[in-house]
Structures are given as C-alpha cells and as structure tokens.
Motif scaffolding. Structure first.
Motif, short mmCIF file in Angstrom:
data_model
loop_
_atom_site.label_atom_id
_atom_site.label_comp_id
_atom_site.label_asym_id
_atom_site.label_seq_id
_atom_site.Cartn_x
_atom_site.Cartn_y
_atom_site.Cartn_z
N ARG A 86 1.27 -9.08 -5.66
CA ARG A 86 -0.03 -9.40 -6.25
C ARG A 86 -0.90 -8.15 -6.38
O ARG A 86 -1.60 -7.97 -7.37
N HIS A 87 -0.85 -7.27 -5.36
CA HIS A 87 -1.62 -6.03 -5.39
C HIS A 87 -0.72 -4.86 -4.96
O HIS A 87 0.05 -5.00 -4.01
N VAL A 88 -0.85 -3.75 -5.66
CA VAL A 88 -0.20 -2.50 -5.24
C VAL A 88 -1.33 -1.50 -5.02
O VAL A 88 -1.79 -0.83 -5.94
N LEU A 113 -3.18 -0.31 -8.24
CA LEU A 113 -2.46 0.33 -9.33
C LEU A 113 -2.01 -0.67 -10.40
O LEU A 113 -1.69 -0.27 -11.51
N LEU A 114 -2.01 -1.95 -10.08
CA LEU A 114 -1.64 -2.95 -11.08
C LEU A 114 -2.75 -3.15 -12.11
O LEU A 114 -2.53 -3.83 -13.12
N THR A 115 -3.91 -2.57 -11.87
CA THR A 115 -5.02 -2.67 -12.82
C THR A 115 -5.05 -1.47 -13.78
O THR A 115 -5.87 -1.44 -14.70
N ILE A 116 -4.18 -0.51 -13.57
CA ILE A 116 -4.15 0.69 -14.41
C ILE A 116 -3.40 0.41 -15.71
O ILE A 116 -2.37 -0.28 -15.70
N LEU A 126 0.85 -1.19 0.00
CA LEU A 126 0.00 0.00 0.00
C LEU A 126 0.88 1.24 0.00
O LEU A 126 1.83 1.33 0.77
N ILE A 127 0.56 2.21 -0.86
CA ILE A 127 1.28 3.48 -0.86
C ILE A 127 0.32 4.61 -0.50
O ILE A 127 -0.82 4.65 -0.98
#
Length: 391
Positions: free
Chosen positions: A35-37, A55-58, A6-7
């Motif tokens: 796996r997820h950002v 953000l990996l879905t962008i 998480l950022i």
C-alpha cells in the motif's frame, strides 16, 4: 493482507544506488500487496524524524529515470545510531504500520540493519506483527563479506579502468613524467586493482598498481619508478588512498577521522613529491575521488541491471517472510558470466570487511590475471579499443 515498507539509504552513494531503489519500487508495485513504499529522506536520521515520502505517489516518468540517475535520489547519511535510537525506530515502524524495512548500503548499513532486526525481535508487539528487515548491498569498495560482489563496484571499476586507459595514452604520447592516480578504497584493493584492466601493451600504463593489502615500500617504489621511467619515459602509477607501511601506518597521515569515516591525506600528491624530490623527475597527481563513484557516463550496464535485481530480490524475500538477511550474489561462471542472487544471514556480513585475496596479487605493484577474469564481466560492455602504438 497489505504491506507498508520503508527503504533507507546509508553511507556514500554510487552510480547505481537509485537503480536498486527502482527495483524496490517496481517489485513492490508488481506484488499488488504494498500500500505504501516509504523512503527516509536523508538516511537513518530521517527515520527518527519521520521524514518520509511515499514513493508510490511519484510520477512514472521520474521513477523510470532513477536507474540512470547518480548518487541517492532520496538522500543518505553517515548518522550514528545509538541503542536508544533503534528502540525508537521500532516504535516509529509500529506507528506507521510498517511491516518491511530495507537498508541499502555497505558494511555500516548492514550493521545498522542487523541491529534494527534485533531491536524488532526484542519488542513483543513488533515481533508479533512480524516486521521483517532485509539488507540491499551497495559499495564501490566491494568489501562486503560473502557476496561475490556488490552493486556500485562495477561502475566505479569501469570509471577507473577507463580513466587510467585514457590517461595512459596521454602519458605515452608525451613521455616526460610519472603520473600517479589515487583510487578510493580504505582497506580493500578491489577497486584499485580494476585499473589493471586498462593495460593493453607493455609500454603503455598502468605500469604499477599499489593496493592496501600489501605493505608499501617507499624505496622499492622509487626504484621501480626510476627503472620504468628510464625504459618508457612516461610512467603511470595507480595507488590506493589506504596505502600503509609494513608497520601498518598510513603512508600519509589521515587529516580527519570520525568513527569508521576516515579522510586521508593526499597519497598521490605525496608520491609525486617523492618522485620529484628524490628522483628529480617531473610528476603529476590525479585524484578522481567522488567523480569515480558518481559517473553515469561510465555506468556499467551489468552493474545497473544487477542493482535493480537486488532491489527486487529484497522485496521478494521480505514478502516471503524472510528477515535478518542481505541479498548477495553467487557467481556461477565468469566466461560466460553468470550470477544468481542468494540470501546471506546479516550476522555473517555485519562489519566483516572483505579484502582483496592474496591470490589476486602477483607482488607489490602488480595484479594477477585471475583477478582480471573475475572483474572484467562486472564492467559491462567492452572498454574503448585504441590502436597499438606503432611509433
């Protein structure tokens, strides 16, 4: 073993904040284990409301634009976090199976980063899970402790130096007034001092630079402004928004204050009024303000590249098991310029404000050459070059 990270963005944005975001995303992707950002949409408060985006879905085209996009693409805030909030954040991290947290910000954000790390250590399940918390530096004020400099500063310094350089040419062309430019920088004069890089010849500004580390003397200012006006006709002055008297009082009373957030009165307008009323000389004030921290047109290429670098370094540190640290810079040389990333314990950074060292200040109104040597590489490519005035 996969990681979910998480950022969170905190405080005022900069021209390269999204470049650090880009660095986090790219390193997370390259690692092959994330796996997820997640990004908190709107700063620390968004963590509590679970307002996340992965953000990996962008799409890749959008991601590639981030280093050249001003401000914060995911949003930021100055939300005050209570002790209860930190405990709640830990529960949310566990619920989302988050193993790494990045706070990108300045002094306040590093304080929040350290406090969250302590809340993680105090929670048996979070401690067992090994949640790591890493800080990513960001500030145009350059007042974070230990690190040589912080991303965001170089671009803001380039904007100020370039703007002062251009304005000084204008004032020299029509030398009829004193022009005063107000620079951001509450307690630290790093940014204000960068205006000295605009100086190329004795008759052209900036002529006087006032930083908050030196007590402001109204009478001395008026005397020098008068002498310079009589000598050159046009005078350019750069003044920090945080100027104080020898008793420590702001020269212009703040118009609003909440915690560490201070909204100062108009220092440049105040000084102009003094020049007009006391000296009978025309004066103009300029206050770039937010324009000076969001300009992509004046974005420093070095600043952008280093912002990406600290984002990547933060992810690498987290994946190596490091926590309660902030990525910083250690300077190896200025000519040629070379820096390397280091990891600094958060407890050495949290709310430790670093002001401009006295050796960088010649006297009230002037900056030492040693500061220029330190600062110049951070602005990136050379500033515009104008012919010396021969008229």
């Amino acid at each position: 073993m996969y990681e979910n990270v998480l950022i969170v963005h905190g405080g005022a944005p900069t021209a390269v904040m999204n470049a650090s975001l880009y660095g986090v995303i790219k390193e997370a992707k390259d690692s092959g284990v994330c796996r997820h950002v997640y990004a908190a949409r709107g700063g620390t408060q968004a963590v509590l409301t679970k307002n996340f985006i992965d953000l990996l879905t962008i799409d890749e085209q959008t991601i590639e634009q981030l280093p050249f996009t001003p401000a914060s693409w995911i949003g930021t805030s100055r939300f005050h976090v209570s002790d209860e909030d930190y405990a709640m954040m830990v529960e949310i991290l566990l619920a989302y199976d988050i193993t790494g947290v990045f706070f990108n910000g300045g002094n306040g954000s590093m304080d929040a980063c350290g406090k969250l790390a302590k809340a993680v250590k105090a929670h048996p399940q979070a401690r067992q899970k090994g949640i790591r918390v890493v800080g990513i530096p960001k500030t145009i004020d350059n007042d974070l402790a230990i690190t040589d400099h912080a991303p965001g500063f170089g671009s803001a310094a380039r904007y100020l130096a370039s703007s002062v350089q251009e304005l000084s040419q204008d004032v020299a062309s029509l030398p009829i007034h004193v022009c005063i430019i107000e620079s951001m920088g509450r307690n630290a004069g790093w940014l204000t001092a960068a205006a000295a890089l605009a100086k190329t010849e004795e008759s052209v500004g900036p002529h006087l630079i006032y930083v908050p580390e030196v007590a402001f003397d109204e009478e001395q200012f008026l005397d020098e402004a008068k002498c310079l006006y009589e000598k050159h006709g046009g005078v350019v002055v750069v003044a920090s928004e945080g100027l104080r008297t020898k008793t420590g009082e702001p020269i212009v009373k703040p118009i609003f204050q909440v915690g560490r957030s201070v909204y100062y009165g108009d220092v440049s307008a105040h000084l102009c009024n003094l020049v007009i009323q006391r000296l009978g000389i025309k004066a103009r004030s300029e206050k770039p303000g937010i324009l000076g921290r969001c300009s992509i047109a004046f974005q420093s290429d070095v600043d952008r590249e280093e912002a990406v670098l600290v984002g990547r370094a933060a992810v690498k540190a987290m994946l190596e098991g490091r926590s309660e640290v902030m990525v910083g810079f250690e300077r190896i040389g200025s000519e040629p310029y070379l820096c390397r990333t280091i990891l600094i314990p958060l407890e050495e950074v949290m709310l430790h404000e670093r002001t401009l060292p006295v050796e960088y200040i010649k006297n009230a109104g002037r900056i030492d050459e040693s500061y220029l040597t330190w600062c110049k590489p951070l602005l990136g490519s050379a500033l515009a070059s104008f012919p010396k005035r021969g008229l």
